[in-house]
Design a protein around this motif. Sequence first.
Motif, PDB file in Angstrom:
ATOM      1  N   SER A  84      83.931   9.026  30.625  1.00  0.00           N
ATOM      2  CA  SER A  84      83.375  10.318  30.235  1.00  0.00           C
ATOM      3  C   SER A  84      82.890  11.048  31.476  1.00  0.00           C
ATOM      4  O   SER A  84      82.400  10.417  32.420  1.00  0.00           O
ATOM      5  N   THR A  85      83.004  12.377  31.462  1.00  0.00           N
ATOM      6  CA  THR A  85      82.504  13.127  32.616  1.00  0.00           C
ATOM      7  C   THR A  85      80.997  13.303  32.546  1.00  0.00           C
ATOM      8  O   THR A  85      80.396  13.846  33.463  1.00  0.00           O
ATOM      9  N   ARG A 169      74.675  12.477  45.406  1.00  0.00           N
ATOM     10  CA  ARG A 169      74.882  13.673  44.564  1.00  0.00           C
ATOM     11  C   ARG A 169      73.812  13.748  43.488  1.00  0.00           C
ATOM     12  O   ARG A 169      73.327  14.815  43.137  1.00  0.00           O
ATOM     13  N   SER A 184      85.353  11.286  42.472  1.00  0.00           N
ATOM     14  CA  SER A 184      84.443  10.205  42.095  1.00  0.00           C
ATOM     15  C   SER A 184      85.034   9.387  40.941  1.00  0.00           C
ATOM     16  O   SER A 184      85.105   8.156  40.991  1.00  0.00           O
ATOM     17  N   LYS A 188      87.365   5.343  41.231  1.00  0.00           N
ATOM     18  CA  LYS A 188      86.952   4.109  40.538  1.00  0.00           C
ATOM     19  C   LYS A 188      87.986   3.663  39.516  1.00  0.00           C
ATOM     20  O   LYS A 188      88.322   2.484  39.423  1.00  0.00           O
TER      21      LYS A 188
HETATM   22  N1  URA Z   1      81.409  10.216  36.298  1.00  0.00           N
HETATM   23  C1  URA Z   1      81.624   9.784  37.576  1.00  0.00           C
HETATM   24  O1  URA Z   1      81.924   8.624  37.806  1.00  0.00           O
HETATM   25  N2  URA Z   1      81.512  10.661  38.572  1.00  0.00           N
HETATM   26  C2  URA Z   1      81.188  11.954  38.368  1.00  0.00           C
HETATM   27  O2  URA Z   1      81.111  12.694  39.315  1.00  0.00           O
HETATM   28  C3  URA Z   1      80.955  12.394  37.040  1.00  0.00           C
HETATM   29  C4  URA Z   1      81.070  11.501  36.017  1.00  0.00           C
END
Ligand code: URA
Length: 428
Positions: A84-85, A169, A184, A188
């Motif tokens: 999810s963002t 951040r 980001s 991952k």
């Molecule tokens: N999830 C993340 O891993 N990075 C972001 O910047 C936003 C949501």
Amino acid sequence: MILPYRILERKRAGMRLAEEEILEVVRGAADGSWSDAQLGAFLMASAIHGLDVEETRALTLGMLESGERWFLARDVPDLCDKHSTGGIGDKTSLVLPFLLAACGLPVSMLAGRGLGHSGGTMDKLEAIPGIDLNLDRARCLDLLGRCGVAFGGATGGIAPADRRLYALRDVTATVESLPLITASILSKKLAMGAAAVVFDVKAGNGAFMQDEESARELARMLVETARGLGTKVSALITDMSQPLGRWCGNAAEVREGLDCLEGRGPEDLMEVTYRLAEEVAALVGHPRKRADLEGAIASGRARERFDQWAVLQGASPAWVLAPKLDLAPVERPLLAGRSGVLSRIDTRQLGMLLIEAGTGRVRPDSEIDHGVSLLVEARLGDEVREGDELGRLFLRRDDIGLVERFKACFVVSDGEAQAPPLLLGRIG
Ligand code: URA
């Protein structure tokens, strides 16, 4: 070596950085040769001036290569992942893996800490006493083999550059940047290497992308970049103009996640979870019908998966039998100041206030409070009367000013109001 000063000077002036300059930033983040101040300056300049497609791709690949790559799908060909963002009360990650595992589909996820105003799954899961989210590839495969679910915190060998930038951040107001979010998330996801990933891109005043168009743009960027790098992906754009589910806060969200697994989940949260589960199951080539998913909950199989997983990742069997997830002791109702319709919830501000109350970090090393939480009792479009309870706070210590600011997030007005649809779109 390119001097950090030179790179920062160029980005500050809004110039495009060359690939080797971006890679130098990533190297500096991963090996510690750039200070927090230098990285913070890079993040702020990038958030203000943006990064173009080439810069974003270089940052993503650099961050991906900054640590280990697990290529898990080579060993688990139907491995699913969801990301999810970020939003408020978004706890689908606490439900979906167990639901899919109970339907025969393995799920591995890298859980992040809270970011900006949004909560983080890692912080939520750490409300479970003893839980250990340190994973390496071998342990991840072992967990997948035993219970079909593996959760890693963003702490291991994966994307160390993101780990540092993510934490910076979070405290430098540089979260809401499309290229920084893309790099980001993808660094991952791709480093873990599931066979299929579904992105839940949130849109609305509680999301990083507040309007639907920028959420769509982020979804497109995530899908196209990940697909270009060989992963099966799609994205759902879902509403975040009010918290998802009823509870916000670390321990409280784990409790609500368990409610979902026991068949008592709120409708909105279950709907988004089911949609994401259906999406990723189809992507990986093993579609699951809604009835299969509902059956996994109704039969108790999804909850059993959670119990197995929790013990394997450090919870005690006694805790699993009677989960204790305490809420903070000072309860304060949020009462409507007038009658009318709940026309707006300032969802982002709710997230910021929750952090101020203790659920998130003010500095990278801040301790967080797992018990502070908010129960949201009214939904957008509800008719309310003066004095009705719109929500309830659970605070560590009383703070009338803070309670008033929470109350101000709920706007009651005359006329009609409707919540936006839960599902706003799909990119796939
Ligand atoms: N999830 C993340 O891993 N990075 C972001 O910047 C936003 C949501």
